[in-house]
Scaffold this active site. Structure first.
Site, PDB file in Angstrom:
ATOM      1  N   GLN B 234     -36.330  -0.508 -18.726  1.00  0.00           N
ATOM      2  CA  GLN B 234     -37.407  -0.607 -17.746  1.00  0.00           C
ATOM      3  C   GLN B 234     -36.880  -0.314 -16.342  1.00  0.00           C
ATOM      4  O   GLN B 234     -37.638  -0.324 -15.385  1.00  0.00           O
ATOM      5  CB  GLN B 234     -38.026  -2.012 -17.782  1.00  0.00           C
ATOM      6  CG  GLN B 234     -38.671  -2.345 -19.118  1.00  0.00           C
ATOM      7  CD  GLN B 234     -39.220  -3.762 -19.195  1.00  0.00           C
ATOM      8  OE1 GLN B 234     -38.955  -4.479 -20.141  1.00  0.00           O
ATOM      9  NE2 GLN B 234     -40.002  -4.174 -18.207  1.00  0.00           N
ATOM     10  N   ARG B 381     -43.866 -10.312 -19.763  1.00  0.00           N
ATOM     11  CA  ARG B 381     -45.145  -9.925 -19.182  1.00  0.00           C
ATOM     12  C   ARG B 381     -45.547 -10.839 -18.028  1.00  0.00           C
ATOM     13  O   ARG B 381     -46.670 -11.347 -17.966  1.00  0.00           O
ATOM     14  CB  ARG B 381     -46.255  -9.902 -20.233  1.00  0.00           C
ATOM     15  CG  ARG B 381     -47.381  -8.982 -19.805  1.00  0.00           C
ATOM     16  CD  ARG B 381     -48.413  -8.774 -20.870  1.00  0.00           C
ATOM     17  NE  ARG B 381     -49.409  -7.819 -20.365  1.00  0.00           N
ATOM     18  CZ  ARG B 381     -49.898  -6.814 -21.065  1.00  0.00           C
ATOM     19  NH1 ARG B 381     -49.514  -6.607 -22.298  1.00  0.00           N
ATOM     20  NH2 ARG B 381     -50.788  -6.003 -20.542  1.00  0.00           N
ATOM     21  N   CYS B 382     -44.601 -11.080 -17.139  1.00  0.00           N
ATOM     22  CA  CYS B 382     -44.948 -11.855 -15.959  1.00  0.00           C
ATOM     23  C   CYS B 382     -43.903 -11.585 -14.897  1.00  0.00           C
ATOM     24  O   CYS B 382     -42.851 -11.054 -15.175  1.00  0.00           O
ATOM     25  CB  CYS B 382     -44.989 -13.355 -16.256  1.00  0.00           C
ATOM     26  SG  CYS B 382     -43.384 -14.100 -16.518  1.00  0.00           S
ATOM     27  N   GLU B 754     -49.899  -8.387 -15.672  1.00  0.00           N
ATOM     28  CA  GLU B 754     -49.307  -9.643 -16.112  1.00  0.00           C
ATOM     29  C   GLU B 754     -50.224 -10.841 -15.909  1.00  0.00           C
ATOM     30  O   GLU B 754     -50.070 -11.861 -16.566  1.00  0.00           O
ATOM     31  CB  GLU B 754     -47.966  -9.831 -15.397  1.00  0.00           C
ATOM     32  CG  GLU B 754     -47.024  -8.690 -15.798  1.00  0.00           C
ATOM     33  CD  GLU B 754     -45.750  -8.609 -14.995  1.00  0.00           C
ATOM     34  OE1 GLU B 754     -45.721  -9.183 -13.898  1.00  0.00           O
ATOM     35  OE2 GLU B 754     -44.803  -7.982 -15.473  1.00  0.00           O
TER      36      GLU B 754
END
Lengths: 222, 800
Positions: B234, B381-382, B754
Site C-alpha cells: 500500500q 480499514r481505519c 474507513e
C-alpha cells in the site's frame, strides 16, 4: 492446546492381571491405537512412535516416554510422553493411571491425562481434540481390557503372576507386532488373535461421530 | 455554437458524477495484473519454513534432506542472512523484527527458514524436508500475564534496555507507555463529579484478511545492478526507501511496483520477512524469485489488527453532561512492535477517543506489551487505532446513558460539539475541521422512526411470549483521517505528504501520476474526476497511474483514508498550477489581459462575451505550439501537498437487531448509515466504499476473531473458522448523507472508505447490548456469534 481428561473404564479382569499389563510399557503401548515402543533406553525411559491417520495424511509422532512412578502397592502408573511430527505438530501427555478393584473380581482403570498439543494439529483440530482423545482412550481401554482378560486367563492355571508378567515382558520386547503371540501362558489358555489396537483413523472417527449423531436423534424419538 | 452549460458540465464527468469505475473493465474480465500473475523467464519460487510452536529455542536446523530434493536451489536461515546483517530488520514502530528466527522463535508460524526452488512444488517439498529441532519454552499469550514480575523474558535481544523507541520500558516485556491529554485536570474532574462510570472491554485480535494475500516477485539484474520488485504494498515508495537502506542499492536503482492489489485494509502496509527473503534470494542467485503466501500464512503471520484491552471511564453531571474521559489501554503488540503508525504515535490516533463530544478534560494512557503472537497492529480499514478509540467512547456514552436512565440519542445531543464550535480544539489537542452532528442525528432518527422503534421494543420487552430480544444501536462517530501534517506525522522520518504530477498532452488529453496506490478504491476513476472539474478536460481522456516508483512522484501511499484528503488535495493543487499557466496562455491567445478572463467549466472566456473563449484543448495545443514569449513550453505540474491538518469525517449509524431467545441467532433487521465525508467526488464509488466498510464492520462485530490457546497455538487461521461474510450473511444496508465540507481542503473532501468500518462496529455492539439492557447488562465483548450470544442469554437467565 491443552486437554485434561478424567476417565474410568471397566476392565474385564482383576487388578492383579490388569496390573501386569499396566506395568509393562510394551504391552501398554500396543493398547494405544497406532502406537509402539521402538527402543528401550533403560528401565524407565523408552522411545516410541504413534501414527494418526487423518484421511490421506498420516502424522507420525516420534518421541520419548518416561515412567515417573510405578507403584505396585497402589497399582499406579505415572508417565510422561512427548513427541513431535515432522509436519509441524508436537504433543505431550502426562498420564496417571490407577487400578482399583471392582465388583465380581473385576477392576476399574482410573485415568487422568493432561494432553498438550502444539502446531498444526492444535491449529486445525482444536475443536475435535476432546472428542478425538475420548475416542482414542475408549479404544485404548477396550484393548487394555481384552489384554488383561487374556492375562487373567493365562495366570489362572499358572497361579504365578510374576512369572507370567516376565514372560509377557520378554516376549513383547520382540520387534513387529509385539503381542503377536501374547504371552505363551496366555496362548495356552485362550486361543486369541493378536490383540493390538489399530492405528487411529480420523475418517473412521468422523463417520462414527455422524453415526452417533443420527443414533442420538432417533434414540430420542423412541 | 455553444452547448448548454449543463451539457458541457456533464460531458466532463467531473466531481459529483456517479462515473462508472474505469478499473472494472479489466477486473470483471479476469484481466487484472496481480503479483501472482507476474511470470518471468527463469523465475524461482520461494516457500517458508514456519515455527510450529509459539516460543522455543532453535536447537538445530538441518537443510541436508531439503537440498537433496530435485529442484531445490537453496535453503536460507538466519545464519545465512547474518553476514548481510539482514537477519533482523527495523520495523515502522522503532523496534526490530527477526527476518528469520535467530536462535529463538517468538510466535507460532514465525519464519524460520526459506526454501528457493525451480518450481512451487519443489519449494513446498523442500519446506517439508527441512528439519528443525526446537526446545520449547513457556509461551505467553496474555498481555497481563506478560507483565507479571516472573513472566518469561520474551525478547532476549532487548535485555537490559530500559529505554525503547517511545520512552521508558517498565518491565522486560513492556514496549512503551504513551499518554495524551491532561491527567491532573481529568483526575480533578472525576474527583468532584456527580456521576462516574467505568467499563472494561476487549477489542479482540482480528485480521484484515484481504482476498489477495501478500507476496512479491523480486528481480535483481546483476549486470545493471538494478532491483525491480513487484509487491503487494500500500506504500511502494516507502518500500523503495527501506529496501535501498537495507540493501545498500542506490534508491535510483531500486524500482518498486505495486501492480493491481486485491484489497489491503492495512494488511499491506508493513514490510514482511517474506519480501526481504525473496529480495535477498534474487540478489544472491541473480534470478527472479516469487513468493506468495497462502491464506493460513496470511492470517497467522502478517499484520493483525486491534487486540486492545481497554478500560474507559466517564465523569458526568447528574443530568448527563460529560465532564471528563479517562482511559487506559493494555495493547498486545505481539512479539515485535511492528505497528504501522506515524513514528511519533505508538498508539496511532487513539486520542481521538473523545469522539464527537465536547469534553473539557480527558486523558489516555496506553501500554504496549510483548507476547508470543504475530506482530502487527495495522489499521484495518481505519486510520491508526481510530476504530479502537471510537469503539471506546461510543460504548462509554451508552454505559453512561444506561446508568442515568437516559436515551442514547438524548445523551448524544446533549454532549455534541455544536456546529458553531468548529473549528473545535479537543481536550487531546486535535483541531476538528468541521461538523454538524445534530443535523445528521435528526435526519437519521426521523428516517428510521426512532420513537416508533423504541415503542416496539418496550412492547416486546413487556411480552413474556415474545420469541426475540430487540436491540437498537446508535452511534455518532467522528474519525480523524488524512495523515498527515508532516510537522507531526512521518514514517521512518519521511513526512506524510502526498504528491501528484499531471501532464496535459498537446491534443488535450492528460495523464496523472500519483504517490498513492489503489487496492480497490477506484482511484483511476475518481482522481480523473477531480482533474476534469479543475481543468475542464473530460475524465474519459485522463489516465491515472500509480504504484510504479520509477514513474510516480514520491508519496506515502494509501491507508488511513489519506488518498482523498492528502493526494486528492495534491491533485487539485497540481491542476491549479496548470490552470494558472493555462490562463496566461489563454490571455496571450486572445490578446487580452488575464484580468479580463473568467473560467467557465471547460474554457477561459472574455468576461461577458460567450463567443470569445479558448477551451483547455485549444490551450494545450498552444502550450506546445506557440507559448507566449518568455513562458516555458508544455503544460504540466507536480505538487507535493503537506496537509495543514487532518480531516474529520463523521456519521450517525443506527442498527436494529432481533435475537432469538432460544438460540442466540441474531438477525440484523435494519442498518441505517448516514455519512458526512465533506465534498462528494463520486456518489456511486462512495456508496460502494460504504457498503464494503459496513460489511467488514459486520464481519468484525459479528464473527471475526484470531484466538490463541495457552500454548500460543493460533486457533482458526483458515477461512473455515475465520469469518468472511458473503452475500448470504450480509444484511441490507441503507445509506444516507449530509455534506459538511472541510474548510482547509482544496476541494473540501474528507475521505470516506474507513468511516463505515469504524462507525458500524460499535453500532452492532450497541444494538446487541441494548437487547439485554433492561436486564442490567452494560457490555459484552465481540464477536457476537450465536454461541457467544447464547452464553449471554444463559448468563442473563433467559435460556435455562
Amino acid at each position: 492446546m491443552e486437554v485434561v481428561l478424567d476417565k474410568t473404564y471397566p476392565v474385564a479382569a482383576g487388578v492383579d492381571a490388569a496390573w501386569v499389563i499396566l506395568a509393562n510399557m510394551h504391552e501398554l503401548a500396543t493398547c494405544m491405537p497406532g502406537a509402539q515402543i521402538t527402543e528401550d533406553i533403560d528401565a524407565t525411559h523408552f522411545k516410541g512412535a504413534v501414527k494418526v491417520k487423518v484421511g490421506p495424511a498420516v502424522a507420525a509422532f516420534a518421541g520419548t516416554i518416561e515412567i515417573l512412578t510405578l507403584d505396585a502397592s497402589t497399582r499406579t502408573l505415572k508417565m510422561m510422553g512427548k513427541g513431535a511430527d515432522k509436519g509441524g505438530s508436537s504433543a505431550s501427555m502426562e498420564l496417571t493411571a490407577n487400578l482399583v478393584e471392582a465388583e465380581g473380581g473385576l477392576s476399574t482403570l482410573v485415568g487422568h491425562a493432561e494432553v498438550i498439543v502444539n502446531g498444526k494439529f492444535a491449529q486445525f483440530g482444536g475443536r475435535m481434540m476432546t472428542s478425538v482423545s475420548d475416542m482414542i482412550l475408549a479404544q485404548f481401554a477396550d484393548v487394555f481390557s481384552q489384554k488383561a482378560a487374556v492375562q487373567q486367563a493365562a495366570m489362572a492355571p499358572a497361579e504365578a503372576a510374576p512369572v507370567a508378567a516376565d514372560a509377557a515382558a520378554a516376549d513383547a520386547s520382540g520387534s513387529a507386532p509385539a503381542t503377536d503371540a501374547a504371552a505363551p501362558a496366555a496362548a495356552r489358555a485362550v486361543p486369541v488373535a493378536p490383540i493390538v489396537a489399530q492405528e487411529f483413523n480420523a475418517l473412521t472417527f468422523a463417520w462414527q461421530m455422524i453415526k452417533n449423531f443420527f443414533a442420538g436423534l432417533f434414540g430420542r424419538k423412541t | 455554437m455553444n452547448a448548454p452549460l449543463s451539457d458541457r458540465e456533464k460531458a466532463l464527468m467531473g466531481m459529483g458524477e456517479s462515473r462508472l469505475r474505469k478499473e472494472d473493465a479489466r477486473f470483471i474480465q479476469g484481466k487484472g495484473n496481480y503479483v501472482d500473475d507476474i511470470k518471468m523467464p527463469g523465475m524461482l519460487h520461494m516457500d517458508i519454513v514456519r515455527a510450529p510452536v509459539a516460543h522455543a529455542r532453535i536447537v538445530r536446523i538441518n537443510k541436508e534432506a531439503a537440498l537433496k530434493i530435485p529442484g531445490v536451489i537453496a535453503v536460507l536461515t538466519a545464519d545465512d542472512l547474518k553476514p548481510l546483517k539482514l537477519h533482523w530488520m527495523p520495523t515502522l514502530a522503532g523496534d526490530v523484527q527477526a527476518v528469520l528466527a535467530d536462535a529463538k522463535v517468538h510466535f507460532q508460524m514465525q519464519e524460520v527458514a526459506v526454501v528457493i526452488a525451480e518450481d512451487r512444488y519443489a519449494a513446498a517439498d523442500g519446506v517439508e524436508a527441512v528439519e528443525v529441532e526446537y526446545e520449547e519454552l513457556q509461551a505467553v499469550v496474555d498481555p497481563f500475564d506478560a507483565l507479571l514480575p516472573d513472566a518469561p523474558v520474551l525478547r532476549e535481544d532487548l535485555v537490559g534496555k530500559t529505554e525503547g523507541a517511545h520512552g521508558k520500558r517498565k518491565h522486560h516485556n513492556h514496549i512503551f507507555n504513551w499518554q495524551a491529554g491532561d491527567k491532573e485536570a481529568t483526575d480533578a474532574a472525576f474527583a468532584s463529579a456527580a456521576v462516574t462510570v467505568q467499563q472494561d472491554m476487549l477489542y479482540p485480535r482480528v485480521h484484515p484478511c484481504p482476498l489477495e494475500t501478500c507476496g512479491c516477485v523480486a528481480s535483481f539484474d546483476p549486470i545493471r545492478g538494478e532491483l525491480t520488485t513487484w509487491i503487494t504494498s500500500q506504500a511502494p515508495h516507502v518500500v523503495r526507501t527501506v529496501v535501498s537502506m537495507l540493501s545498500g542499492i542506490p534508491e535510483s536503482k531500486v524500482r518498486i511496483i505495486s501492480p493491481d492489489i486485491g484489497g489491503g485494509f492495512g494488511n499491506k502496509v508493513p514490510i514482511y520477512p517474506g519480501y526481504v527473503c525473496a529480495i535477498v534470494a534474487s540478489i544472491v542467485l541473480g534470478r527472479p524469485v516469487k513468493w506468495v503466501e497462502d491464506r493460513i500464512e496470511n492470517l497467522s503471520s502478517t499484520g493483525f489488527a486491534r487486540d486492545y484491552h481497554m478500560t474507559g471511564e466517564l465523569a458526568a453531571t447528574a443530568d448527563g453532561k460529560i465532564l471528563a474521559l479517562r482511559t487506559h489501554v493494555t495493547a498486545d503488540h505481539g512479539a515485535f512492535d511492528a505497528c504501522a503508525d506515524p513514528s511519533k504515535f505508538p498508539a496511532g490516533m487513539f486520542h481521538i477517543c473523545s469522539g464527537s463530544y465536547d469534553i473539557a478534560a480527558a486523558h489516555c494512557s496506553v501500554d504496549g506489551v510483548y507476547t508470543n503472537k504475530a506482530p502487527g497492529g495495522v489499521a484495518y480499514r481505519c486510520s491508526f487505532r481510530v476504530t479502537e478509540a471510537v469503539y471506546l467512547i461510543e460504548r462509554m456514552v451508552d454505559v453512561l446513558a444506561q446508568k442515568l436512565g437516559m436515551d442514547k440519542a438524548e445523551i448524544r445531543s446533549k454532549n455534541f460539539i455544536k456546529r458553531e464550535q468548529f473549528p473545535y480544539k479537543s481536550a487531546f489537542g486535535f483541531e476538528y475541521d468541521s461538523g454538524d452532528y445534530q443535523t445528521a442525528l435528526d435526519q437519521v432518527l426521523e428516517a428510521v422512526d426512532y420513537k416508533g422503534l423504541r415503542a416496539e421494543q418496550a412492547a416486546k420487552r413487556a411480552d413474556p411470549d415474545c420469541p426475540t430480544l430487540m436491540g437498537i444501536g446508535l452511534v455518532s462517530f467522528t474519525e480523524v483521517v488524512g495523515a498527515g501534517p508532516s510537522k507531526i506525522c512521518d514514517i521512518l522520518g519521511v513526512g506524510m505528504f502526498d504528491s501528484c504530477e499531471i501532464r496535459v498532452h498537446p491534443t488535450g488529453s492528460a495523464i496523472a501520476r500519483m504517490g498513492t496506490i489503489s487496492q480497490g478504491q477506484a482511484h483511476q476513476t475518481t482522481y480523473a474526476q477531480i482533474i476534469a472539474t479543475e481543468l475542464g478536460i473530460s475524465s474519459e481522456v485522463i489516465q491515472v497511474e500509480e504504484g510504479d516508483t520509477h514513474t510516480a512522484p514520491y508519496g506515502l501511499g494509501t491507508y488511513g483514508s489519506r488518498s482523498t484528503p492528502v493526494a486528492g488535495a495534491a491533485i487539485a493543487m497540481a491542476a491549479r498550477k496548470i490552470h494558472a499557466k493555462a490562463k496566461t496562455i489563454a490571455a496571450h491567445l486572445m490578446e487580452v489581459s488575464e484580468a479580463d478572463l473568467e473560467w467557465e467549466i471547460d474554457r477561459f472566456k472574455v468576461k461577458g462575451n460567450d463567443a470569445k473563449f479558448k477551451t483547455m484543448t485549444d490551450i494545450a495545443w498552444a502550450a506546445y505550439h506557440q507559448p507566449p514569449a518568455g513562458l516555458e513550453p508544455g503544460l504540466e505540474a507536480t505538487y507535493y501537498y503537506d496537509p495543514p491538518n487532518f480531516t474529520f469525517p463523521f456519521g450517525i449509524y443506527l442498527c436494529v437487531v432481533d435475537i432469538d431467545k432460544a438460540t442466540g441467532e441474531t438477525k440484523i433487521r435494519r442498518f441505517y448509515a448516514l455519512d458526512d465525508c465533506g465534498t462528494r467526488i463520486n456518489p456511486m464509488v462512495i456508496e460502494g466504499q460504504i457498503h464494503g466498510g459496513l460489511t467488514e464492520g459486520f464481519a468484525v462485530a459479528m464473527g471475526q476473531l484470531l484466538s490463541f490457546d495457552k500454548q500460543g497455538n493460533i486457533q482458526g487461521n483458515s477461512l473455515m473458522d475465520y469469518f468472511l461474510p458473503t452475500a448470504v450473511e450480509t444484511p441490507m444496508w441503507e445509506t444516507d448523507f449530509t455534506v459538511t465540507p472541510s474548510p482547509h481542503h482544496p476541494i473540501g473532501a474528507k475521505g470516506v472508505a474507513e468511516s463505515p468500518h469504524v462507525g458500524s462496529i460499535p453500532t452492532f455492539t450497541s444494538a446487541m447490548v441494548d437487547a439485554f439492557a433492561h436486564l442490567g447488562v452494560t457490555h459484552f465483548n465481540m464477536p457476537h456469534t450465536s454461541y457467544r450470544v447464547w452464553q449471554q442469554l444463559k448468563a442473563s437467565g433467559i435460556v435455562g
